[in-house]
Write an enzyme that holds these catalytic residues in place. Structure first.
Site, PDB file in Angstrom:
ATOM      1  N   SER A 165       6.423  -9.337   9.616  1.00 31.22           N
ATOM      2  CA  SER A 165       7.277  -9.198   8.440  1.00 31.22           C
ATOM      3  C   SER A 165       6.461  -9.249   7.152  1.00 31.22           C
ATOM      4  CB  SER A 165       8.376 -10.267   8.467  1.00 31.22           C
ATOM      5  OG  SER A 165       9.339 -10.023   7.491  1.00 31.22           O
ATOM      6  N   ASP A 312      10.297  -5.275   2.186  1.00 34.45           N
ATOM      7  CA  ASP A 312       9.107  -5.969   2.680  1.00 34.45           C
ATOM      8  C   ASP A 312       8.413  -5.059   3.701  1.00 34.45           C
ATOM      9  OD1 ASP A 312      10.964  -6.234   4.732  1.00 34.45           O
ATOM     10  OD2 ASP A 312      10.326  -8.244   5.270  1.00 34.45           O
ATOM     11  N   ASP A 314       8.086  -4.672   6.925  1.00 36.00           N
ATOM     12  CA  ASP A 314       8.778  -4.086   8.071  1.00 36.00           C
ATOM     13  C   ASP A 314      10.188  -3.622   7.707  1.00 36.00           C
ATOM     14  OD1 ASP A 314       9.771  -6.730   7.868  1.00 36.00           O
ATOM     15  OD2 ASP A 314      10.318  -6.753   9.991  1.00 36.00           O
ATOM     16  N   ASP A 316      12.977  -4.898   6.817  1.00 40.40           N
ATOM     17  CA  ASP A 316      14.254  -5.520   7.170  1.00 40.40           C
ATOM     18  C   ASP A 316      14.827  -6.306   5.999  1.00 40.40           C
ATOM     19  OD1 ASP A 316      12.492  -7.665   7.297  1.00 40.40           O
ATOM     20  OD2 ASP A 316      13.262  -8.457   9.193  1.00 40.40           O
TER      21      ASP A 316
END
Length: 562
Positions: A165, A312, A314, A316
């Site tokens: 992340s 961010d 990734d 999500d």
């Protein structure tokens, strides 16, 4: 002790399938670096409800191919123990845009653009096939929500996303979902961890060279088609957006989603547009971190958009920034975006339950109550929010928003960005701004102001010592506000299962203290609520809230010894 460490390191080295970490570990053994060997062999990375996350490197306390292979083998054993490898047809939880039926035992694997992510994804696929399951890997680095969508869309029994992340560049991680498309919760985490611990040797884990499927773009196309469900047909799509992918994997998917929806093409923050595992322009690739949005704000000053949106790495999470009334760009807090999206959904006439984690603003509950909607609080994390019965919208303050739970039962920074852009467009057509809507919410429900005291540590005992200190000597007042109720959440409540946390209710305020589940941080979440009688009182209410939050931070830090 050094000889014991060296013996354990040599045994690990003999099984390590990665030439890079073998070379790294061989040098440590040769130098007999007791301190570094102890750091890597003092235990193992613990598999929990966040899966695995840690620094890349050799040894069981680092993220590497050996650790990932063991984790995949444990997951495969868990799925087989639950009968999830059996042949037969499972009805796919498909939505508009395709889907269909797949044979039982399918595990879908996604990955981001971090160092080693593709290797970890390939190892996972090999282990699944070797264990008699089926594996399908997304075609390239893609946002985590595409993986969460694919699990339900393809009727898979589980999914794995290789990502850390918004952690620093040296980290990577391993996130596990089960067949409903939501992340694991107890007791599944402990059961998988036990299966991982039972893996005696990597030599016992079959890893064929082929046998898994590499998916094409059909799943991504279906995900993009599903994003239509987020927006109101015929709604305004006029907002001009500056967008940063924060060196992650969000750009192409977000641009495709915006083009499909008919929004103007976002202006990209060029320096952060392409995936780069080194994250060269930011100390931490997290929109919340100081300085992370500086390049986005510079781009906004040049182009004067209606709103700035960030994902961010990734994708999500979704962050938003607006031009303040003094002409300066500022980040909206996650709680502000959470309330704005809730208010926007209410105007759409949605039904169902609004849910949030306990560390998020209580304003959501007031919005839901006023609209006659259900409302629930959960423990921190979308693994809990996604399981709320009848969920229509869920969020938590760390920039996570679930705006289409039927499509993605997790936070989704792409669909959240679409909804933010739609809201900005609606307000623009009405001659209003996001700040105007925030003012209206404050007038209707009171000014809800939130802040966070977050302490990153090198030594984890700092966190345990602070929690122990607060339990032994809980504060009786913070910033002059009396503590009216104190809860130790390790005991659980009528609504919540046990968790390591403390919650204090004050006169007009609330504080929650907990160790982070994914980073070496102690996190303290603060909220104050100031009644507002008229628009003329807003500035004074904000000043009072800021003063109280500053005082609570100071007193809480002293009480915790941090």
């Amino acid at each position: 002790m050094t000889q014991d460490l060296i013996a354990r390191a040599q045994a690990w080295l003999a099984e390590d399938p990665d030439s890079e970490t073998r070379e790294e570990l061989a040098k440590l053994i040769e130098s007999a670096d007791a301190e570094e060997l102890a750091a890597r062999f003092s235990g193992t990375l613990q598999f929990g409800t966040a899966g695995l996350r840690g620094e890349l490197g050799a040894g069981p306390m680092r993220m590497n191919r050996s650790v990932v292979i063991r984790a995949a083998a444990g997951l495969a054993a868990y799925l087989k123990a639950k009968g999830q490898d059996r042949e037969g047809e499972r009805e796919a939880l498909s939505v508009e845009g395709g889907g269909g039926r797949r044979a039982g035992g399918l595990v879908v694997i996604g990955y981001d653009a971090r160092y080693k992510s593709a290797d970890f994804a390939r190892d996972t696929a090999a282990v699944m096939v070797g264990a008699g399951l089926k594996a399908a890997v997304l075609p390239r680095p893609l946002p985590t929500p595409v993986l969460a969508y694919a699990i339900r869309h393809l009727g898979a029994v589980a999914g794995v996303e290789v990502t850390a992340s918004h952690n620093p560049p040296r980290d990577n991680g391993y996130k596990v979902y089960l067949g409903d498309g939501s992340q694991i919760v107890p007791p599944a985490d402990a059961e998988i961890a036990a299966e991982i611990d039972a893996v005696a040797s990597l030599h016992d884990v079959p890893r064929p060279e082929s046998g898994w499927e590499v998916l094409g773009d059909e799943v991504l196309d279906a995900y993009l088609a599903r994003t239509d469900a987020v927006l109101t047909p015929g709604s305004p799509r006029t907002a001009n957006v500056v967008y940063t992918a924060m060196h992650g994997v969000g750009k192409d998917v977000l641009l495709a989603a915006f083009a499909r929806a008919g929004f103007p093409e976002p202006v990209l923050v060029a320096e952060q547009a392409e995936p780069d595992p080194a994250f060269p322009t930011v100390a931490f690739p997290n929109p919340e971190e100081p300085g992370a949005m500086d390049l986005a704000f510079a781009t906004a000053r040049r182009t004067n958009p209606d709103i700035v949106i960030a994902n961010d790495p990734d994708a999500d999470r979704c962050a938003a920034a607006v031009k303040d009334r003094d002409g300066e760009w500022r980040m909206l807090r996650g709680d502000e975006v959470g309330a704005l999206l809730a208010a926007h959904l209410v105007t759409k006439g949605v039904s169902g339950v609004f849910a949030e984690s306990i560390v998020s603003s209580s304003l959501l509950g007031r919005i839901a109550e006023a609209a006659g909607l259900g409302y629930e609080e959960t423990l921190t994390g979308f693994k809990w929010i996604a399981r709320v019965d009848g969920l229509r919208y869920g969020y938590e303050e760390a920039l996570g928003y679930c705006v289409d739970p039927e499509g993605v039962r997790d936070k989704d920074g792409i669909t959240a960005a679409l909804l933010v852009a739609e809201l900005a467009s609606v307000l623009k057509e009405q001659g209003r701004t996001v700040l105007d809507l925030l003012d209206e919410l404050a007038l209707a429900h009171g000014l809800h102001a939130t802040d966070q005291l977050s302490v990153r540590v090198e030594d984890l005992t700092v966190i345990s010592d602070a929690m122990a200190r607060l339990r032994e000597q809980p504060p009786t007042a913070l910033a002059g506000l009396a503590v009216t109720k104190a809860e130790d959440l390790t005991e659980g409540t009528e609504q919540l299962p046990p968790t390591d946390g403390l919650r204090y209710y004050l006169e007009g305020a609330r504080v929650i203290v907990r160790p982070s589940g994914t980073e070496p941080k102690l996190k303290c979440y603060l909220e104050v609520v100031v009644p507002v009688g008229s628009a003329d009182e807003l500035d004074a209410a904000r000043a009072k809230a800021a003063e109280l939050l500053t005082g609570i931070k100071k007193d809480l830090a002293a009480a915790a010894g941090i």
